[in-house]
Design an enzyme around this catalytic site. Structure first.
Site, PDB file in Angstrom:
ATOM      1  N   GLY A 149       0.831  -1.187   0.000  1.00  0.00           N
ATOM      2  CA  GLY A 149       0.000   0.000   0.000  1.00  0.00           C
ATOM      3  C   GLY A 149       0.834   1.191   0.000  1.00  0.00           C
ATOM      4  N   CYS A 150       0.246   2.193   0.396  1.00  0.00           N
ATOM      5  CA  CYS A 150      -0.107   3.298  -0.443  1.00  0.00           C
ATOM      6  C   CYS A 150       0.461   4.641  -0.091  1.00  0.00           C
ATOM      7  CB  CYS A 150      -1.578   3.421  -0.525  1.00  0.00           C
ATOM      8  SG  CYS A 150      -2.175   2.157  -1.631  1.00  0.00           S
ATOM      9  N   GLY A 151       0.979   4.866   1.063  1.00  0.00           N
ATOM     10  CA  GLY A 151       1.507   6.205   1.347  1.00  0.00           C
ATOM     11  C   GLY A 151       2.820   6.066   2.081  1.00  0.00           C
TER      12      GLY A 151
END
Lengths: 503, 405, 272
Positions: free
Chosen positions: B41-43
């Site tokens: 994921g993502c950040g």
């Protein structure tokens, strides 16, 4: 004098209303099916369903049917077995045939499916974004030794880096098919196409004809047990040298070239007498143990300034250990020929009952080389009826670097798999030396057909890679995680290193 | 503290299984979801002060809080370098234990082959409503000389060996970090909550990495969050490694065991292999992972072309394919890298001696009030921060540190 | 940033309505630490209540600003760094950003205008079908990807700085312009794989393009006098927006990138 018990397998049907009496079928058939008396008169017994006459009849008046002659069904005694016994009782001879194993063994490729990306892992667009298929054939060093280059960057240390590799634009090459088993025009077509596609063809065990010298950078020269045409000049012309230990169609036995197929030119190229059957011995008489192979490999390397030297073996039970030995012996690539591999001539019992499937061979060889930490020392070429780009993608995912196509290449040139190669009467002009037949294949036309095939499969491979979310073939090679088995038993899945679909 | 953070979880969030009475019956499997691939994921963010000055954790936490929507609260974490100045030469193992039995088993392993100079629970705050919170311990260790001699290994290889052993064969235990003067803090929550739980305000570091995950399973497993670490390497990763199948098989040849059910772990092991064991300089290791396209290589001058060709041919199985942005922390610095066709965002900035990267520029703007420059790194081009003292990155240093596996 | 008095975890954005002040036709919203749903709700409410300009102050990372908004004569001013997908599905209003924009600006935009006094990120104007996007500075990857025109709907995207790879990928219609003038980046004006898959529309790049940068589906020639004149009309508005000199912009000739075919994939597929 006696009547054969073997009835015709096919029936030639000519629509008399359409037939224009042009006699084209008579001229086109290589097997002598047709005589002509006011109209064509076919002898069904000679027909092999090669469809040459069907294709070239201007009136589309011919069709070939399976003979409706009924046999009592017998799940054990298939018709072919009965016919073979009748023929052998007539002749006392070994049943010979051409092309690859046609028996209904399970096709592992047809039970493997590929992954695709959805949402959490996106596809890549193969039409607009780069997709890299370039592959290097040969051994790779364990690591890359570098030093500072004095300009803030790095360079290779002297002597380090990639050497003795052949660059391929796409991971497909043409399988070895000897000049003799196929015509010179086939070789010319293969050589031109190999150059245009940035790949390689292979001389097979029949030597390298002078007409192919301009293409020698795209030719692998083969050294087989008969050592046909092998001299220092031959060895040095090739981009690589391949020692043929075996082939998938007939593991453990040697090559067969019937005398009918040995004309003046073949005789010259192979350096053997005209008209006399060329039956290569099964073993190389200088390879009776693995250290002998090492000796031969290094002798060739010394003779050629260390060109890549590969070894072609048939896929047999112990293929993983054999391949490991081959790599330890210094080979730069291992060519695995599965039991479906084609041939110009082989005893049918050997072709159909000896050897193991290519898919299994790739899996166990790749894993064994990794277990020993030597996978980088040699590339794996996989062959034995690679039938489509899907087979190619699956072979690469199992662990192959490159696939080789023989049957597919001949089909592109017109072959219809009639399995009549050994007679030397191929109507399509492919597996024959008869001048009236070989001239039917124009090498320029042939090169274009082969180039089209390689390009089409390469595009398809790019579509598959895009769907898998990778943009370079290195990221599929050996990545069994991208395959799943459907309808394979658990043990086969284990051996392949592939999970069943659903896991 | 927001009480409704649980409501943002998927409704099937797993509870810790009931304690076994009297040890009867088999222990439940710890990593239920490890065989299922948990998607990256993502950040992310990373910040390094090249002067070596220590920064409070608040910087990393605020940068991640701004990027909260890139995750879904099912995984987050931080890594800090320079957080244990009182133990500069000890390997510090951060361990997660499912239960006391796992802890005993691991401590037995550690006692056998290490000198354990300090062992203590990692200080945390109570975490209302959290699921499957493991026991969290840290150990400051030096390898026992006899053990090293018996196995004929250097200390780093020995630590890798021990970590692989614990992670793959001790059921219910996971080594979250194993480096010197650094540590990883991670779990199943949003980054701000992880920071609050681990009391990160009590630490200062010259490099911080942060991560926020958006997994598509329902992991109850704290070890599944980023960063993934090995020795001094820590990785936070945004994206998905489509080449994981071959990357992991390649690493297995060299003795690394990819057992954590997530693709990110291969990045840590690949850096360890290429830099520590093969001695490749950092920039070339990054090139091996995000190799230039053949069309670019063909246009290079001969000397550079030969180098790239060799790198790519040898390290083809190491190449990371698929969309990714990664930040790698190591002793003395940090590097950020995108995949070669830039399918994931990454923005970089400098302010004074600080170099920062993040998935979104807003994270940078939150934390750096007056950056000297802000830019988007190119595909496949590493962004490198190097601290002056003690850097492991020179060819000479890496070569002298090299221990053959 | 606020930390709750009870000493809990740091909070990035608060889920609470922002302070809004109104002065004539202008509504001003203080977006500091406000979660994007509340910011966007405040914008919609301000327009519903008759404002024609909404000014957003202290923006940092809030997503989807202006998404899906329609209506002529409406304007949003963004002061700060807007978050992802600014102006996605925009259908009429104008958005002006005083700061850098992030990724996904003008995604599937149908009408209206986005002006950015700064740089913008990746995947700008994806699937844009009408409206205008003017970026003063540099842009990232896959800018203008799959822009398309339909009847008299024609999207326009002008970037003042440099662009990276895949500029104009798969273009089906519209106008895409790259100036290379207001740049903070080193290196070439445009990256590789320029206009790969282009089969419609027009791309202009100020200066020269090395041929190898282009995808195989396009040809590059100098823009003709007429084309440059038509371009000038669009660039005149661009220069007004950023206080640039149109003559200076037009002083360097433009290269025009053109699709080689309107059906680049006609030979790729076949069947039995």
């Amino acid at each position: 004098m006696s009547t054969t018990f073997v009835q015709a397998e096919f029936r030639v049907c000519i629509d008399d209303d359409r037939c224009q009496r042009c006699g084209r079928c008579v001229q086109q058939c290589g097997w002598g099916v047709y005589s002509f008396d006011e109209r064509p008169l076919p002898d069904d017994a000679k027909c092999r369903a090669c469809h040459r006459c069907v294709t070239f009849c201007p009136a589309h008046a011919i069709t070939i049917e399976k003979s409706p002659l009924a046999f009592r069904d017998n799940a054990s005694w298939q018709i072919g077995l009965r016919k073979s016994i009748w023929r052998q009782a007539e002749t006392g001879a070994v049943m010979l045939t051409g092309m690859g194993n046609d028996k209904p063994y399970l096709s592992v490729f047809d039970h493997l499916v590929l992954d695709a990306c959805q949402v959490t892992n996106p596809s890549i667009d193969p039409l607009r974004e780069p997709m890299e298929l370039r592959t290097y054939l040969g051994g790779k060093p364990d690591s890359v030794e570098v030093e500072a280059n004095g300009r803030g960057g790095f360079r290779l240390k002297s002597g380090a880096g990639l050497r003795d590799n052949v660059e391929l634009e796409t991971p497909i090459i043409f399988s070895p098919m000897s000049y003799g088993s196929v015509s010179l025009n086939v070789h010319r077509s293969l050589a031109r196409a190999a150059e245009r596609c940035g790949i390689l063809m292979n001389t097979g065990e029949g030597g390298l004809h002078a007409d192919l010298f301009p293409y020698q950078d795209h030719v692998i020269v083969q050294v087989a047990s008969g050592r046909f045409g092998v001299d220092p000049e031959y060895l040095n012309r090739g981009a690589a040298v391949e020692i043929k230990v075996g082939q998938g169609a007939k593991p453990g036995i040697g090559g067969h070239l019937p005398g009918e197929k040995i004309d003046e030119d073949v005789s010259t190229t192979r350096r053997i007498p005209r008209g006399s059957d060329a039956i290569s011995p099964a073993p190389h008489h200088d390879i009776y143990s693995i250290e002998d192979l090492r000796q031969l490999i290094y002798a060739i390397k010394e003779a050629t300034g260390y060109k890549p030297v590969g070894v072609k073996i048939a896929a047999v039970h112990n293929v993983a250990a054999i391949a490991s030995g081959v790599v330890h012996a210094g080979a730069d690539y291992v060519y695995l020929d599965g039991f479906r591999g084609g041939t110009g001539a082989a005893p049918q019992v050997v072709r159909d009952h000896v050897g193991i499937p290519l898919e299994i061979a790739i899996a166990v060889v790749d894993q064994r080389l990794r277990d020993e930490g030597i996978r980088n020392r040699a590339s794996i070429i996989a062959a034995g009826s690679i039938r489509s780009s899907a087979d190619m993608a699956k072979a690469i995912a199992l662990g192959a670097d490159v696939v080789a196509i023989g049957t597919a290449a001949l089909i592109a040139l017109g072959c219809h798999l009639c399995q009549g190669c050994h007679t030397g009467c191929c109507s399509w002009g492919l597996t024959t030396q008869k001048a009236e037949l070989t001239r039917r294949l124009d090498p320029e036309w042939g090169a274009e057909r082969l180039t089209n095939l390689v390009r089409a499969w390469s595009h398809e491979l790019k579509e598959i890679l895009g769907a898998l979310g990778v943009n370079a073939i290195e990221s599929l090679r050996g990545s069994r995680e991208r395959l799943r088995g459907v309808g394979l038993d658990a043990q086969t899945c284990d051996i392949l290193g592939v999970k069943p679909a659903g896991l | 503290m927001s009480d409704d953070f649980l409501l943002e979880r998927m409704p099937t969030a797993r509870r810790r299984p009931p304690a076994l009475a009297g040890g009867a019956g088999p222990r439940p499997a710890y990593r239920e979801e490890a065989p299922f691939k948990i998607h990256g994921g993502c950040g992310l963010m990373g910040i390094c002060d090249e002067s070596g000055a220590l920064m409070p954790a608040d910087i990393a936490v605020r940068a991640m809080a701004i990027q909260r929507d890139r995750g879904n609260g099912l995984g987050a974490g931080f890594a800090g370098y320079g957080i244990y100045p009182e133990f500069p030469d000890h390997f510090c193992f951060h361990l997660m234990f499912h239960d006391e039995r796992a802890r005993e088993e691991v401590e037995a392993i550690l006692d056998r082959s290490f000198v354990v100079d300090q062992a203590e629970p990692i200080p945390t705050r109570p975490f209302g409503g959290a699921t499957d919170v493991p026991l969290l311990w840290r150990y400051f260790l030096l390898p026992d000389q006899h053990a090293l001699e018996a196995l004929a290994m250097g200390p780093d290889d020995f630590v890798v060996h021990t970590v692989m052993q614990i992670n793959s064969s001790v059921d219910g235990a996971f080594v979250a970090s194993s480096g010197k003067n650094m540590g990883a803090f991670k779990g199943v929550a949003f980054p701000e909550e992880i920071a609050h739980f681990f009391r990160l305000e009590e630490y200062e570091a010259y490099t911080w990495l942060g991560h926020n995950r958006f997994p598509t399973n329902t992991p109850g497993w704290w070890g599944g969050a980023h960063p993934f670490t090995l020795l001094d390497w820590s990785i936070v990763h945004n994206g998905e490694i489509s080449s994981y199948g071959i990357n992991s098989r390649y690493l297995e040849q060299f003795g690394y065991r990819c057992s954590l059910g997530t693709d990110t772990e291969v990045v840590a092991y690949l850096f360890d292999l290429m830099m520590r064991r093969h001695g490749l300089p950092l920039e070339l290791a990054c090139e091996a992972l995000a190799s230039p396209l053949w069309s670019e290589i063909d246009r290079m001058p001969p000397e550079e072309r030969e180098l790239r060709r060799s790198l790519r041919a040898v390290y083809g199985p190491a190449m990371l394919n698929g969309p990714f942005a990664i930040v790698v922390g190591f002793r003395g610095g940090m590097v950020a890298l995108n995949d070669r066709i830039k399918l994931r965002p990454l923005v970089a900035a400098r302010q004074g001696s600080r170099l920062m990267v993040a998935s979104e520029e807003s994270a940078i703007r939150e934390v750096l009030d007056a950056p000297d420059e802000v830019w988007a790194p190119r595909a496949g081009e590493p962004v490198v921060a190097r601290v002056q003292a003690g850097s492991p990155l020179s060819l000479e240093h890496a070569a002298s540190d090299r221990t053959d596996g | 940033m606020t930390v709750p008095a009870s000493g809990g975890p740091v909070v990035g954005h608060l889920r609470t309505a922002p302070p809004v002040t109104r002065s004539g036709d202008i509504a001003t919203v203080d977006c500091r630490s406000i979660y994007y749903t509340y910011v966007n709700e405040a914008v919609r409410r301000a327009f519903d209540e008759g404002a024609h300009t909404v000014r957003l102050d202290n923006v940092n990372g809030q997503r989807y600003i202006g998404t899906g908004l329609s209506g002529e004569g409406r304007r949003i001013e963004v002061h700060g760094t807007p978050g992802q997908a600014l102006g996605m599905f925009l259908d009429g209003p104008a958005i002006e950003v005083f700061g850098n924009a992030q990724d996904g600006v003008g995604n599937t935009m149908n009408g209206g205008e986005v002006i950015v006094h700064g740089s913008a990120g990746d995947v700008l104007g994806y699937g844009m079908r009408c409206g205008r996007i003017f970026i003063e500075g540099d842009v990232g990857y896959r800018v203008g990807i799959h822009m398309k025109a339909y009847k008299d709907l024609r999207p326009v995207l002008v970037c003042g700085g440099k662009a990276r790879d895949f500029f104009g990928e798969y273009m089906a219609g519209g106008l895409l312009v790259l100036l290379g003038m207001n740049s903070r980046l080193e290196g070439p004006v445009v990256g590789g794989h320029l206009a790969t898959g282009m089969h419609g529309g027009e791309i202009y790049v100020r200066g020269e393009i090395e041929p190898w940068r282009c995808g195989k589906d396009v040809t590059v020639d100098p823009a003709s006098a007429e084309e440059t004149a038509a371009l000038g009309a669009v660039l005149a508005d661009y220069c007004v927006a950023f206080g640039m000199d149109l003559e200076e912009v037009l002083a360097v000739p433009f290269a025009r990138v053109r699709p080689a075919s309107s059906r680049p994939y006609s030979e790729l597929y076949t069947s039995l």
